[in-house]
Design a protein around this motif. Structure first.
Motif, PDB file in Angstrom:
ATOM      1  N   ASN A   5       0.830  -1.210   0.000  1.00 44.25           N
ATOM      2  CA  ASN A   5       0.000   0.000   0.000  1.00 44.25           C
ATOM      3  C   ASN A   5       0.864   1.258   0.000  1.00 44.25           C
ATOM      4  O   ASN A   5       0.552   2.257  -0.655  1.00 44.25           O
ATOM      5  CB  ASN A   5      -0.925   0.007   1.223  1.00 44.25           C
ATOM      6  CG  ASN A   5      -1.997  -1.051   1.129  1.00 44.25           C
ATOM      7  OD1 ASN A   5      -2.335  -1.477   0.031  1.00 44.25           O
ATOM      8  ND2 ASN A   5      -2.522  -1.486   2.256  1.00 44.25           N
ATOM      9  N   ARG A   9       0.905   4.269  -2.872  1.00 39.66           N
ATOM     10  CA  ARG A   9       0.721   5.688  -2.553  1.00 39.66           C
ATOM     11  C   ARG A   9       1.920   6.517  -3.003  1.00 39.66           C
ATOM     12  O   ARG A   9       1.789   7.647  -3.448  1.00 39.66           O
ATOM     13  CB  ARG A   9       0.508   5.875  -1.047  1.00 39.66           C
ATOM     14  CG  ARG A   9      -0.834   5.390  -0.557  1.00 39.66           C
ATOM     15  CD  ARG A   9      -1.151   5.950   0.816  1.00 39.66           C
ATOM     16  NE  ARG A   9      -2.348   5.342   1.333  1.00 39.66           N
ATOM     17  CZ  ARG A   9      -2.358   4.247   2.086  1.00 39.66           C
ATOM     18  NH1 ARG A   9      -1.233   3.647   2.372  1.00 39.66           N
ATOM     19  NH2 ARG A   9      -3.493   3.751   2.529  1.00 39.66           N
ATOM     20  N   GLU A  75      -6.525  -1.622  -8.190  1.00 35.11           N
ATOM     21  CA  GLU A  75      -5.772  -0.949  -7.142  1.00 35.11           C
ATOM     22  C   GLU A  75      -5.588   0.541  -7.411  1.00 35.11           C
ATOM     23  O   GLU A  75      -5.602   1.338  -6.477  1.00 35.11           O
ATOM     24  CB  GLU A  75      -4.394  -1.607  -6.994  1.00 35.11           C
ATOM     25  CG  GLU A  75      -4.468  -3.065  -6.533  1.00 35.11           C
ATOM     26  CD  GLU A  75      -3.094  -3.689  -6.407  1.00 35.11           C
ATOM     27  OE1 GLU A  75      -2.114  -3.052  -6.866  1.00 35.11           O
ATOM     28  OE2 GLU A  75      -2.996  -4.800  -5.868  1.00 35.11           O
ATOM     29  N   ASN A  98      -6.983   3.088  -4.550  1.00 35.97           N
ATOM     30  CA  ASN A  98      -8.367   2.724  -4.232  1.00 35.97           C
ATOM     31  C   ASN A  98      -8.554   2.606  -2.716  1.00 35.97           C
ATOM     32  O   ASN A  98      -8.831   1.529  -2.188  1.00 35.97           O
ATOM     33  CB  ASN A  98      -8.720   1.404  -4.931  1.00 35.97           C
ATOM     34  CG  ASN A  98     -10.197   1.091  -4.838  1.00 35.97           C
ATOM     35  OD1 ASN A  98     -11.021   1.975  -4.671  1.00 35.97           O
ATOM     36  ND2 ASN A  98     -10.545  -0.179  -4.934  1.00 35.97           N
ATOM     37  N   ASP A  99      -8.386   3.750  -2.004  1.00 35.08           N
ATOM     38  CA  ASP A  99      -8.667   3.785  -0.569  1.00 35.08           C
ATOM     39  C   ASP A  99      -9.078   5.210  -0.203  1.00 35.08           C
ATOM     40  O   ASP A  99      -9.161   6.091  -1.065  1.00 35.08           O
ATOM     41  CB  ASP A  99      -7.466   3.305   0.252  1.00 35.08           C
ATOM     42  CG  ASP A  99      -6.208   4.139   0.035  1.00 35.08           C
ATOM     43  OD1 ASP A  99      -6.316   5.246  -0.513  1.00 35.08           O
ATOM     44  OD2 ASP A  99      -5.117   3.674   0.423  1.00 35.08           O
ATOM     45  N   ALA A 100      -9.332   5.447   1.082  1.00 29.77           N
ATOM     46  CA  ALA A 100      -9.853   6.746   1.519  1.00 29.77           C
ATOM     47  C   ALA A 100      -8.882   7.876   1.195  1.00 29.77           C
ATOM     48  O   ALA A 100      -9.289   8.954   0.738  1.00 29.77           O
ATOM     49  CB  ALA A 100     -10.145   6.704   3.023  1.00 29.77           C
ATOM     50  N   CYS A 135     -17.198   1.280  -4.470  1.00 27.64           N
ATOM     51  CA  CYS A 135     -16.751   2.133  -3.357  1.00 27.64           C
ATOM     52  C   CYS A 135     -16.489   3.554  -3.831  1.00 27.64           C
ATOM     53  O   CYS A 135     -16.881   4.527  -3.165  1.00 27.64           O
ATOM     54  CB  CYS A 135     -15.496   1.544  -2.718  1.00 27.64           C
ATOM     55  SG  CYS A 135     -15.752  -0.055  -1.936  1.00 27.64           S
TER      56      CYS A 135
END
Length: 478
Positions: A5, A9, A75, A98-100, A135
């Motif tokens: 992760n 980023r 991703e 693909n996250d907050a 999401c």
């Protein structure tokens, strides 16, 4: 996992910051003002109680709107922005995780582009790829960004219009998607809510359980065919309750022969089974004693067969539980209980249709649902060439499956639909093949369900038959 992760980023594009401190503060102020006034539009705003046609889609895209195209990945997502004329606002694609944190970065980037270009609203077009967009879409709508969908087939067909190249990648696709949205070639995504969301989830779970059950039964057939070739003659139905209870404890011929007739009956008594299976105990033992199955490698396969038999029993129990819960949820929909008055349309078929169809308030006509299911008629004709008419097969295949099951069941159990099927297949002019007739009847059932849910009317078989225009009536009217 944490390292992966962190690397994603690290590799994602950063939001560019103006060098001038005053420009930076001004852009931040504009972005904050835009964020406060963002108002997302969903299918409830645009599709309920009116038809959201192509002209409406073009009208929805205004000069004050920043159009963002997003290529969905598992991703990393990539976005590019254009204005209402198709002029690209962003200089290069922006990638985000693909996250907050990634979603927050994407929103900040879009607000920056909107502030630079003087836009006040944002619409994001996505090419739906599996489940990865769920999401992102729900998060963006919750933060004021309107989300629309474009057809992946349309993106593929327009890839050469951009640069006369067959290239199609994650960095080119976002601009293609944005231009499709700009031209009104999009649709409003529908994410089920309330009871429809629960039904959709239960329906998908039921389908997965059914697939797992079929898979285990097929594997059980293979193992039994190798070590007990006479098992079909002995048991009849391998997935039956009597057979499965035996296979859970004594799967192979030597095990059954060792138990004997009374041992088999004791297994069934312990399981509290009732029926005619007890009378076959002696025949099963005789087949086991005369079996020609190989004796090598039986210990390993014995455990596998026992496990599969237990698994099938567990799947049967869970499947019955899910179907009962799904039927209860189905009856919470207004007027759904009236549809079960149609002979052949039981709880399983009805719940499958309603779960895949969703909230019908977003449809103005049953033809829209017919198109959604892939049952819309299409033909390729040009000049003197007249193409063959067929169904499109584009849409929700599970909805198409349940409608077809409804047609087959109605023809088998309902006198009026059986009469209709016979008329379609035997009429003098243009008789239909049996499969074509079932497709027509599936569309008829869809129209009946749509009308009953919208109006609350009860099912009337005589009225259904009166609505069918026969060839003799058409000739008389002419």
């Amino acid at each position: 996992m944490m390292n992966a992760n962190a690397n994603r980023r690290k590799n994602q594009v950063k939001v560019s910051a103006p060098t001038n401190i005053f420009e930076q503060e001004e852009l931040k102020r504009k972005a904050d003002d835009i964020l406060k006034n963002l108002k997302p539009c969903t299918w409830r705003d645009l599709e309920c109680n009116r038809k959201f046609a192509k002209n409406d889609k073009l009208t929805f895209i205004t000069e004050e709107m920043l159009i963002v195209g997003c290529d969905i990945g598992s991703e990393t997502h990539y976005i590019r922005a254009v204005d209402f004329r198709g002029i690209e606002v962003s200089k290069k694609p922006f990638g985000f995780v693909n996250d907050a944190e990634g979603f927050q970065n994407a929103l900040a980037w879009m607000l920056e582009q909107a502030a630079k270009s003087g836009k006040t609203q944002i619409v994001m077009g996505v090419e739906p790829t599996g489940h990865y967009w769920f999401c992102l879409a729900s998060w963006m709508v919750a933060h004021g960004v309107s989300v629309v969908q474009v057809n992946p087939y349309a993106v593929k067909q327009t890839k050469e219009l951009e640069d006369n190249s067959q290239l199609k990648d994650d960095r080119k696709d976002p601009k293609l998607i944005a231009n499709l949205v700009k031209d009104g070639n999009y649709g409003m995504p529908y994410l089920p809510e309330g009871v429809y969301a629960q039904m959709r989830g239960l329906s998908m779970f039921r389908d997965q359980l059914a697939e797992d059950r079929i898979r285990e039964i097929n594997r059980l057939h293979r193992d039994m065919k190798i070590h007990f070739p006479e098992y079909k003659d002995a048991f009849g139905k391998v997935e039956g309750a009597f057979c499965l209870e035996v296979l859970k404890k004594a799967p192979f011929p030597e095990d059954i022969a060792a138990l004997g007739e009374e041992g088999l009956k004791n297994i069934w008594r312990e399981a509290r089974l009732r029926g005619r299976g007890y009378s076959r105990a002696s025949d099963i033992v005789k087949y086991a004693e005369r079996s020609v199955g190989p004796k090598e490698g039986m210990d390993a396969r014995r455990e596998a067969v026992k496990w599969r038999a237990k698994k099938i029993v567990e799947l049967d129990e869970k499947l019955a539980e899910v179907e009962q819960e799904l039927h209860i949820k189905c009856l919470e929909i207004p007027h759904a209980e009236n549809i079960e008055e149609i002979s052949g349309i039981g709880g399983n078929i009805l719940s499958g249709v309603l779960a895949e169809m969703g909230d019908i308030s977003r449809f103005d006509d049953a033809k829209e649902i017919q198109k959604l299911s892939g049952l819309g008629l299409v033909a390729c004709s040009s000049g003197k060439h007249k193409g063959e008419t067929r169904i499109s097969y584009r849409g929700r295949k599970r909805l198409r499956y349940w409608l077809f099951q409804a047609a087959k069941s109605a023809v088998a159990h309902s006198a009026e639909f059986k009469e209709l099927h016979q008329y379609y297949t035997t009429r003098a002019e243009n008789p239909l093949k049996k499969m074509q007739s079932l497709i027509v009847i599936a569309c008829k059932i869809l129209r009946i369900i749509f009308a009953m849910l919208r109006t609350g009317e009860r099912y009337d078989p005589e009225r259904m038959l009166r609505d069918i225009r026969r060839q003799t009536e058409q000739a008389t009217a002419a």
